[in-house]
Design a protein around this motif. Sequence first.
Motif, short mmCIF file in Angstrom:
data_model
loop_
_atom_site.label_atom_id
_atom_site.label_comp_id
_atom_site.label_asym_id
_atom_site.label_seq_id
_atom_site.Cartn_x
_atom_site.Cartn_y
_atom_site.Cartn_z
N THR A 6 0.57 -1.19 0.25
CA THR A 6 -0.30 0.23 0.20
C THR A 6 0.55 1.26 0.07
OG1 THR A 6 -0.41 -0.05 2.06
CG2 THR A 6 -1.37 -1.06 1.49
N TRP A 30 -0.92 -0.15 -4.31
CA TRP A 30 -0.02 0.75 -4.70
C TRP A 30 -0.26 -0.09 -6.01
CZ3 TRP A 30 3.55 -2.69 -7.60
CH2 TRP A 30 4.90 -1.78 -8.12
N LEU A 34 2.61 4.22 -10.19
CA LEU A 34 1.33 4.96 -9.90
C LEU A 34 2.19 5.98 -9.16
CD1 LEU A 34 -1.09 4.77 -9.23
CD2 LEU A 34 -0.13 4.44 -6.16
N ALA A 39 -3.48 8.68 -8.17
CA ALA A 39 -3.54 8.15 -6.26
C ALA A 39 -4.44 9.28 -6.08
CB ALA A 39 -2.20 8.49 -5.60
N GLU A 42 -7.45 8.27 -7.58
CA GLU A 42 -8.10 7.43 -7.20
C GLU A 42 -9.03 6.90 -5.03
OE1 GLU A 42 -8.27 3.99 -7.47
OE2 GLU A 42 -7.10 4.39 -9.37
N VAL A 88 5.42 7.56 -7.05
CA VAL A 88 5.13 6.61 -6.08
C VAL A 88 6.34 6.22 -5.30
CG1 VAL A 88 4.12 5.28 -4.68
CG2 VAL A 88 2.70 7.18 -5.64
#
Lengths: 250, 207, 584
Positions: A6, A30, A34, A39, A42, A88
Motif C-alpha cells: 500500500t 500500490w 503510480l 493516486a 483513486e 510514488v
Amino acid sequence: MALQKTVTFIIERQDSPTGKPYTQEFELPWRPALNVVAALMEIQKNPVTKDGKRVAPVVWECNCLEKVCGACMMVINGKAQQACCALVDKLKQPIHLAPARTFPVIRDLLIDRTVMFENLKRIQGWINVDGTWEVRIPPRQNPNTAATAYEISHCMTCGCCLEACPNVGPQSDFIGPSPIAQAYMYNINPLGEYDKANRLNALMAKGGITSCGNSGNCVKACPKGIKLTTYLAQINRDVNIQALKNIFDH
Amino acid sequence: MFNITFYLRRLHSLVGLFMGAFLMVHIGNNSAVLLGPDMMNMVIGTMDKMPMFIRLPIELGLIAAPFGFHALYGVYIALQARNNPIRYGYLQNWQFTLQRWTAWYLLVFLIWHVYYLAIHTRITGIHLCFEFLQSYLSNPVYWVLYVLGMWAAIFHFTNGINTFCMTWGIAKGPRIQMVINMACMGLCGALCLETLALMLVYILPIF
Amino acid sequence: MAKKRFKVIVVGGGLSGLMAALKICEAGSEVDIFSYCPFKRSHSLCAQGGMNACMDTKGEHDSIYEHFDDTVYGGDFLADQVAVKGMCEGAPALVRMFDRMGVPFTRSAEGVLDLRNFGGQKNKRTVFAGSTTGQQLLYALDEQVRKWETKGQVKTHVFWEFLKIIKNKEGVCCGIVAQNMNSMEIEAFRADAVILATGGPGMIFGRCTASTICNGSAVSAVYQQGARIANPEFVQIHPTAIPGSDKNRLMSEACRGEGGRIWVYKDGKPWYFLEEMYPAYGNLVPRDIASRAIYDVCVNQHLGVNGENKVYLDLSHIPADYLEKKLGGILEMYSEFMGEDPRKVPMEIYPSVHYSMGGIWVDRKHNTNIPGLLASGECDHQYHGANRLGANSLLSAAYSGTISGPEALKWAETGDRGSAISDGELEEARMECVHEYERILKMDGEENARQLYHELGELMNRYVTIERVNADLDYCYEEVKKILARWDNIGVTDRGKWANQECMFVRQLRNMILYALVVIKAARLRDESRGAHFKREFPTRDDEHFLKETIANYDPKTEDPIITYGDFDHSIIKPRPRNYAVAK
C-alpha cells in the motif's frame, strides 16, 4: 499470500480560502508506475480516510498529466513539483501533500496563481506585433538564439520556482524568477528587442529583479530544467547597462 | 526613467563590498596580535596618533554612515525572505539563509562591539591595549560571541562577494558561479581560521 | 466615426478561441473569454509534432494543392473540400504570423523555419518547435490576448465553467450561463454572439491522450439545446501512445516523421510490418491505417510485445544529439514516466483515443444551426473528414479561429438577431442552472459518479474505437443508456461551498453520457468503413450511401440522438480509392 502493498498519503486540506488547514491520512493499494495524480484520482473515486471515515474528495488542479500544462503543481514531501510526474516509487512514505502556500489557497491543494499571469503583464510579456494580418516575410533568426528562446518558452507557469524561492510570497512583492526569464526571452527576439528597454525598466522597479537574493532554488525546482539563474544573471547585466543608458542618454 | 529601488539595491551591494574592504583592513590590523602583544599595541598606538578631527569624520562618514545604510536597508531585505533551507537544503540556499542569519547577528554584535570598544572606552577614558582586550576576552562568553561575530562578518562578506558577482551579472553561467562560490568559500574558511588563531592569542599563554 | 463595439463571448481559451478573440479585438470589439483554466493550460499545448503549412523551403516543390489533396485523401473524402482548400491556402500566412509573434520554431542552419515529415504526406510540410509545437503556438496567442487584456478589450473569466447558452424568443443565441469553479456562483452573461471553442470529447473514452478538461460537456450542453452534432463517429485513434492507468500519454507522430520505425518480433526476428504492408508510405501512413495495423498485429495475430497489447516504436538507430534537438522534450517524458531511455531502447506503445474529427455541425463560416452561436476548433466538425492528418489539428484550430471571430462580428452587425432579452429572461436562465446545481448538491443515491464514469470509459474504449461491430454497438448503446438511468441515482459526498469538483463532475458526466450515445449511434448506423471508422462487416468505403455527413439531433423526449445524413461539398477532388501501399 503476500500482503497487498500500500501507499500512504498525508494530505493537508482546507475547506475554503479562509478555512483552517487540517490533515487527513489516506491509504491505497500500490500499483506500478503510480504517480501522485493517479493516486489522488483513486482517492477521489473512494474518498475514505485510513481510519474509515468517508470525507469529501480531495480537490486539486490538473489537466494534461504529461508535465506540460503546469496545473498540478503542489508541495510533495516538502518540495514544489508537478504531481503528475511525481512517481510514488521515488517518494519517501508516507507521502505528504500540501498546497503551495506561496499562493492563496482556494481549497485543499487548489491554489490561486493569478499573480503569475499578472506578472506577465508587468514585464510586457509579448511581442508587440502590428496585428494578426499578413505583414511581410518575418525576420530571420539565428537558430542558436531560437534554441535559447525555445528553452525558456517551455515555462509552463506552474509556480515551482516561485514556491521554492524564499523571496517570493505574501511577505514580499518580488515578481519571481519565471517572469524575469520570460522577459529575457522576449528581449532576444528580433522583434521583441524593440521593447527591451521597457521590459528592463519594469524589472528595475520595486519587486523586480533587484529583489532576487541568489538563493538559487529556482533553477533546482524548475521541472523544465530552464537555466533560470543564468538568465537572472543576464538580466542583471542588462539592467546595469540600461541604468547607465538611463543616466547618460538623456 | 529612474528606479529608486534599483539604485538603492545596487548601492547596498556596493556599500557591502566597501564594508568588506574595511573588514579586511580591520582583520589585518587585528592580526598584528599574532606577532605578539607589543606589535598589537603598536598598531593601536598608530591609530591613536591620528588626530580626532581627522579620525572622527572618517569613522562617521566612511564607516558609520555606510554601515547604517547597509544595516537598515539590509533589515528591509532580510524581512522580504522566508528562509526555507530545511525544505530546500541546497548549498546555495543555506548560504542565502546564513547571509540573513549572520546579518541579524552582526547587527546586534556590531552595536555592542562598537559601543563598548569605540564609544564607551573613549567616554570613560579607558586606554585600549592588548592587556585590556585580554582581560575583556577572558570572559569565555564574550570570547565566543566575538569569535562568532568575526566569523559572521567574514561569511557575510565573502558570500557577499559571491552574490555580488551574480547580482551585477558578472558571473552568468552555472560553472563560473560555482567556481566563484568555491573561491569565496575558500577565502571565508581561510579568514575564519586566521581570526580563530588571533583570538586564541588572547586566551592561550602563547606570549 | 468609430465602429460600434460589440461584445462576443468566446468559450474556451485554446488555440482556436484565442485566435478568434484576437480577430475580434483587432476589429475593435470586446471579448469575454471563459475557460476552465488559465489559457496557458489549455489542451492545445499537448500537440507536439507540428503544424502543416506549405512553406516549400526544402526544394521539394511542395504546393498548396498537394496539401489540400493530402488532407482530403487522408480524410477519406468526408471533409468539405471548399473549407479544406481555404485552410490549406491560409496556412503559410498563419505560420508567418506565429513566427512574428515570437514562436520559437526550430530553424535550419540558415535561420529559416525547418520542416519535417509527417504521416500521410510525402513532402516535408510540417513546421515545428521541437516537440512542443502546440505549447509554443498557444503561448504566442495567449501573450497577444494578454496584451489586449491590458488594453481593456478582453475580459477573462478563468476557472469558469460554461453551462448553457441563452436563447431569445426567436431562438437566437444571445448569451451564456456560467459557473465560477472556485466560488461556485452562477451568473448569466449577455453577448452579441457566442463562439464555442471547447475542444474535443476525449474523456468520454475514459483513458485517452486528452487532458482531463476535454470532456465534451459544453458541446453536449448545446446539443441538448438544439445544436447539431456532425460526424461524431469519427474518432481518431493515435497509433503511438504510452499506455497508462491514469491516461495514455501521447508519443508524437514526429517520432516517425524523424525516422522512427514500428516493429514487433515475428519468428524471432524484427518485423517492420508497416513498412512491409505499405511500402509507399511505410511508417508514415496516416493514423487510422497505422492504428488498425497495430491492432491487427496485437489482437488478431497475437504478436504484441510479451504477448501484451504493445508494439515497439524504435528511435535507437538515430544519433542521440539529433533526437535531442528534434524531439527532446517528449523523449524525456517517456524516460520520466516509463523509466527507460528511448534513445537506447525501443519505446513500447499502443494506439489510444486521440482526437474527434466530428463535433458541432458548422457551415464553412463556422456558424452552427443555432443563430448567433458559432463553433471552432476541435469542437466543430470541419476540415478533417473521416480521419485527420497529423499536424493538421494545430492548423485547423488556429485557422478556424480566424474565420469564426470575424464571422461572429458579422453576425452581430448584420444578422437577424430578433428581440433583445430582458433582465428577467436572463435571470430566469440563470435560476434554471442554479436549481439544477442545487439538485445535484442534494443527490444522495447509491451510485458513485466516478464508478459510472469508469464503466462508461470501459464500454466506449472496448466497443467504439478501432474496430466496430454492429452487435457490440447495440449492446454498448443499451449499456450506456443504463448508465444514463443510473445517473439519477448518484450520491454525492461533497457538499462544500468552495471548488466543489465532485458536483461539477456529476453535471459534466451527464453531458458526457449523452455525447457518448451520439457517438455510438452514429457509429452503429454508418455501415461502411471510412477513415477512422472501421467495420469488418462492411470493410470498404460505400460512397453510394455514405458520402454524406452524419447529422445528430437531440430528441428531448427520449434523450436519444436522431441520426440523419447531409450533403457536403466534394466537388473539387473526385473521390478515389484510398490506398497507402502505393504512392497516390
